[in-house]
Design a protein around this motif. Structure first.
Motif, PDB file in Angstrom:
ATOM      1  N   ARG A   6       4.669  12.828  17.828  1.00 19.67           N
ATOM      2  CA  ARG A   6       4.899  14.017  18.645  1.00 19.67           C
ATOM      3  C   ARG A   6       6.258  14.597  18.284  1.00 19.67           C
ATOM      4  NH1 ARG A   6       2.373  15.710  23.518  1.00 19.67           N
ATOM      5  NH2 ARG A   6       0.977  13.980  23.129  1.00 19.67           N
ATOM      6  N   LYS A  16       6.867  32.603  20.543  1.00 11.70           N
ATOM      7  CA  LYS A  16       5.840  31.902  21.310  1.00 11.70           C
ATOM      8  C   LYS A  16       4.698  32.850  21.673  1.00 11.70           C
ATOM      9  CE  LYS A  16       4.924  29.173  25.392  1.00 11.70           C
ATOM     10  NZ  LYS A  16       5.229  29.052  26.788  1.00 11.70           N
ATOM     11  N   GLU A  20       0.832  32.404  20.568  1.00 16.42           N
ATOM     12  CA  GLU A  20      -0.231  32.318  21.570  1.00 16.42           C
ATOM     13  C   GLU A  20      -1.352  33.314  21.257  1.00 16.42           C
ATOM     14  OE1 GLU A  20       2.310  30.759  25.434  1.00 16.42           O
ATOM     15  OE2 GLU A  20       2.234  32.920  25.004  1.00 16.42           O
ATOM     16  N   ALA A  23      -3.222  32.061  18.141  1.00 14.38           N
ATOM     17  CA  ALA A  23      -4.083  30.934  18.491  1.00 14.38           C
ATOM     18  C   ALA A  23      -5.341  31.414  19.216  1.00 14.38           C
ATOM     19  CB  ALA A  23      -3.312  29.936  19.348  1.00 14.38           C
ATOM     20  N   ARG A  24      -5.188  32.364  20.134  1.00 12.44           N
ATOM     21  CA  ARG A  24      -6.358  32.909  20.837  1.00 12.44           C
ATOM     22  C   ARG A  24      -7.324  33.557  19.862  1.00 12.44           C
ATOM     23  NH1 ARG A  24      -2.650  34.441  24.628  1.00 12.44           N
ATOM     24  NH2 ARG A  24      -2.509  36.530  23.778  1.00 12.44           N
ATOM     25  N   ASP A  27      -9.320  30.978  18.302  1.00 13.11           N
ATOM     26  CA  ASP A  27      -9.978  30.106  19.276  1.00 13.11           C
ATOM     27  C   ASP A  27      -9.491  28.659  19.141  1.00 13.11           C
ATOM     28  OD1 ASP A  27     -11.653  29.615  21.422  1.00 13.11           O
ATOM     29  OD2 ASP A  27     -13.353  29.094  20.135  1.00 13.11           O
ATOM     30  N   ARG A  28      -8.170  28.491  19.126  1.00 12.94           N
ATOM     31  CA  ARG A  28      -7.575  27.163  19.034  1.00 12.94           C
ATOM     32  C   ARG A  28      -6.337  27.125  19.911  1.00 12.94           C
ATOM     33  NH1 ARG A  28      -6.637  25.163  13.876  1.00 12.94           N
ATOM     34  NH2 ARG A  28      -8.271  26.414  12.988  1.00 12.94           N
ATOM     35  N   SER A  29      -5.802  25.949  20.118  1.00 17.90           N
ATOM     36  CA  SER A  29      -4.577  25.820  20.897  1.00 17.90           C
ATOM     37  C   SER A  29      -3.373  26.145  20.011  1.00 17.90           C
ATOM     38  CB  SER A  29      -4.431  24.393  21.433  1.00 17.90           C
ATOM     39  OG  SER A  29      -4.218  23.493  20.358  1.00 17.90           O
ATOM     40  N   VAL A  30      -2.258  26.434  20.649  1.00 11.03           N
ATOM     41  CA  VAL A  30      -1.029  26.685  19.891  1.00 11.03           C
ATOM     42  C   VAL A  30      -0.651  25.426  19.113  1.00 11.03           C
ATOM     43  CG1 VAL A  30       1.434  27.215  20.072  1.00 11.03           C
ATOM     44  CG2 VAL A  30      -0.204  28.483  21.460  1.00 11.03           C
ATOM     45  N   GLY A  31      -0.801  24.263  19.722  1.00 13.49           N
ATOM     46  CA  GLY A  31      -0.492  23.015  19.031  1.00 13.49           C
ATOM     47  C   GLY A  31      -1.334  22.823  17.787  1.00 13.49           C
ATOM     48  N   SER A  32      -2.612  23.116  17.885  1.00 13.25           N
ATOM     49  CA  SER A  32      -3.514  22.998  16.738  1.00 13.25           C
ATOM     50  C   SER A  32      -3.128  23.988  15.647  1.00 13.25           C
ATOM     51  CB  SER A  32      -4.954  23.245  17.200  1.00 13.25           C
ATOM     52  OG  SER A  32      -5.821  23.308  16.107  1.00 13.25           O
ATOM     53  N   ARG A  35       0.087  22.745  13.996  1.00 12.40           N
ATOM     54  CA  ARG A  35      -0.201  21.591  13.144  1.00 12.40           C
ATOM     55  C   ARG A  35      -0.793  22.058  11.811  1.00 12.40           C
ATOM     56  NH1 ARG A  35      -2.307  18.606  16.702  1.00 12.40           N
ATOM     57  NH2 ARG A  35      -4.425  19.373  16.518  1.00 12.40           N
TER      58      ARG A  35
END
Length: 55
Positions: A6, A16, A20, A23-24, A27-32, A35
């Protein structure tokens, strides 16, 4: 599943917000998303280093 380390870091609010939205759109998270971006950049850097070493 592989163990993942982490990492926490700070960024500007505007960055940010941009991440965001990106990511939208995917269709994924910001973390994904982060990464994927970081893994691709690290892979490209390793490939460039290997090319320099082979020369």
């Amino acid at each position: 599943m592989k163990r993942r380390d982490r990492l926490t870091f700070e960024m500007e609010p505007e960055t940010k917000t941009t991440l965001e939205a990106w990511a939208r759109e995917e269709d994924r998270s910001v973390g994904s998303l982060l990464r994927r971006i970081v893994e691709k950049a690290a892979q490209e850097r390793r490939a460039a280093a290997a090319t320099r070493e082979a020369a």
